[in-house]
Design a protein around this motif. Structure first.
Motif, PDB file in Angstrom:
ATOM      1  N   ASP A  31       0.745  -1.132   0.133  1.00  0.00           N
ATOM      2  CA  ASP A  31       0.044   0.072   0.011  1.00  0.00           C
ATOM      3  C   ASP A  31       0.695   1.217   0.056  1.00  0.00           C
ATOM      4  OD1 ASP A  31      -2.884  -1.240   0.387  1.00  0.00           O
ATOM      5  OD2 ASP A  31      -1.776  -2.303   1.983  1.00  0.00           O
ATOM      6  N   VAL A  32       1.996   1.354   0.656  1.00  0.00           N
ATOM      7  CA  VAL A  32       2.889   2.466   0.759  1.00  0.00           C
ATOM      8  C   VAL A  32       3.883   1.769   0.562  1.00  0.00           C
ATOM      9  CG1 VAL A  32       3.545   4.424   2.072  1.00  0.00           C
ATOM     10  CG2 VAL A  32       1.397   3.491   2.620  1.00  0.00           C
ATOM     11  N   ILE A  46       7.042  -2.042  -8.417  1.00  0.00           N
ATOM     12  CA  ILE A  46       5.700  -2.325  -7.429  1.00  0.00           C
ATOM     13  C   ILE A  46       4.838  -1.439  -8.085  1.00  0.00           C
ATOM     14  CG2 ILE A  46       4.906  -2.241  -5.158  1.00  0.00           C
ATOM     15  CD1 ILE A  46       7.568  -2.916  -4.069  1.00  0.00           C
ATOM     16  N   TYR A  47       4.990  -0.157  -8.207  1.00  0.00           N
ATOM     17  CA  TYR A  47       4.069   0.914  -8.431  1.00  0.00           C
ATOM     18  C   TYR A  47       3.370   0.458  -9.734  1.00  0.00           C
ATOM     19  CZ  TYR A  47       2.563   5.586  -9.777  1.00  0.00           C
ATOM     20  OH  TYR A  47       1.628   6.763  -9.842  1.00  0.00           O
ATOM     21  N   THR A  48       4.019  -0.099 -10.628  1.00  0.00           N
ATOM     22  CA  THR A  48       3.258  -0.452 -12.153  1.00  0.00           C
ATOM     23  C   THR A  48       2.829  -1.983 -11.902  1.00  0.00           C
ATOM     24  OG1 THR A  48       5.641  -0.974 -12.834  1.00  0.00           O
ATOM     25  CG2 THR A  48       4.989   1.204 -13.374  1.00  0.00           C
ATOM     26  N   GLU A  94      -2.215   0.236  -7.513  1.00  0.00           N
ATOM     27  CA  GLU A  94      -3.000   0.349  -6.478  1.00  0.00           C
ATOM     28  C   GLU A  94      -2.485   1.022  -5.154  1.00  0.00           C
ATOM     29  OE1 GLU A  94      -4.147  -3.696  -5.896  1.00  0.00           O
ATOM     30  OE2 GLU A  94      -5.681  -3.538  -7.708  1.00  0.00           O
ATOM     31  N   LEU A  95      -1.184   1.286  -5.304  1.00  0.00           N
ATOM     32  CA  LEU A  95      -0.558   2.021  -4.168  1.00  0.00           C
ATOM     33  C   LEU A  95      -1.090   3.217  -3.710  1.00  0.00           C
ATOM     34  CD1 LEU A  95       3.256   2.004  -5.093  1.00  0.00           C
ATOM     35  CD2 LEU A  95       1.973   0.431  -3.455  1.00  0.00           C
ATOM     36  N   ASN A  96      -1.195   3.435  -2.333  1.00  0.00           N
ATOM     37  CA  ASN A  96      -1.755   4.516  -1.806  1.00  0.00           C
ATOM     38  C   ASN A  96      -0.744   5.901  -1.921  1.00  0.00           C
ATOM     39  OD1 ASN A  96      -3.907   3.162  -0.997  1.00  0.00           O
ATOM     40  ND2 ASN A  96      -3.743   3.159   1.084  1.00  0.00           N
ATOM     41  N   ALA A  97       0.479   5.453  -1.785  1.00  0.00           N
ATOM     42  CA  ALA A  97       1.755   6.287  -1.594  1.00  0.00           C
ATOM     43  C   ALA A  97       2.991   5.678  -2.150  1.00  0.00           C
ATOM     44  CB  ALA A  97       1.757   7.098  -0.435  1.00  0.00           C
ATOM     45  N   PHE A  98       3.685   6.325  -2.852  1.00  0.00           N
ATOM     46  CA  PHE A  98       4.982   6.099  -3.206  1.00  0.00           C
ATOM     47  C   PHE A  98       6.100   7.082  -3.088  1.00  0.00           C
ATOM     48  CE2 PHE A  98       7.973   4.335  -7.056  1.00  0.00           C
ATOM     49  CZ  PHE A  98       8.739   4.157  -6.392  1.00  0.00           C
TER      50      PHE A  98
END
Length: 260
Positions: A31-32, A46-48, A94-98
């Protein structure tokens, strides 16, 4: 809610990638993410949602490409890695934050900056990742095959600090690890249920300020068993990277099953 911290460390990121891939394989949903330098690069996979591409990059390392760095007057830039990120299409976002950190040089002083890449365009996000992985190169340092084999990041940073005071790097943005290679601060306000730490130091000690915000059972440290050497930072060799990937993979399986 699960958070993961990814330290910077060049080719040592192969270990980190193995950890990420193993966790993904076990069904862990992030998630973060916080990342510095190679941690920011791995974090972008991870982000993609491109876990197979992450594995392939480190397992099938092309030494002639990944070990290539472009030398300008005072920086080392690995354009190949950034180009690989640029080619990725987002499968899952689907990440809340990166969060990615980098250093800004203003009037001979170093200031930490960071951005949440979820809030940025692709071009702006990749620019921040480029900043976070942009190493300084002091004068007189040559990056031929022999010097790469004995690269010592600590020595390089000491030389960098000597040149910094003379304004050599003013108005530049550079590797976040120069000031903070343990970029955990976002987890003080981005609270998660489980926090996974992936450092490159065996027997890593969790910072006290993290202990103030998280219970012991909430934090999982997936640290390496083997000690890395300073020269490993630019050791983009197939045998080394493949070995470290599977080391990270096995270590993550062991740690997650023990604490998960």
């Amino acid at each position: 809610m699960i958070g993961i911290y990814l330290q910077g460390g060049g080719a040592k990121g192969s270990y980190q990638a193995g950890v990420i891939y193993a966790l993904h394989e076990m069904g862990v949903k992030f998630d973060v993410v916080t990342g510095t330098s190679i941690g920011a690069i791995n974090g972008y996979f991870i982000y993609t949602g491109q876990y197979e591409a992450l594995k392939k990059m480190w397992i099938d390392v092309d030494a002639s490409e990944l070990s290539y760095v472009r030398e300008d007057d005072n920086i080392i830039e690995n354009v190949v890695l950034i180009d690989q990120l640029r080619a990725l299409e987002s499968i899952s976002n689907e990440l809340n934050a990166f969060y990615v950190n980098y250093v800004e040089v203003i009037k001979c002083e170093l200031l930490q900056s960071y951005d949440n890449l979820v809030n940025l365009s692709k071009d702006e996000a990749l620019l921040r990742i480029k900043y976070s992985s942009l190493l300084p190169k002091p004068k007189g340092i040559k990056l031929d095959r022999e010097s790469l084999a004995s690269y010592d990041s600590k020595y390089m940073f000491e030389r960098f600090k000597e040149e910094l005071i003379h304004g050599e790097y003013n108005d530049m943005s550079l590797d976040g690890g120069i000031l903070n290679n343990h970029f955990l601060e976002p987890f003080e306000f981005e609270k998660v249920d489980k926090l996974i730490l992936v450092p490159f130091q065996p027997d890593y000690r969790v910072p006290d300020y993290i202990k103030e915000h998280y219970k012991e059972e909430q934090v999982i440290v997936i640290d390496p068993i083997e000690k890395f050497l300073p020269m490993d930072t630019l050791r983009f060799e197939p045998t080394f990277c493949k070995h470290q990937f599977w080391q990270g993979y096995r270590r993550a399986k062991e740690k997650w099953k023990a604490r998960g």
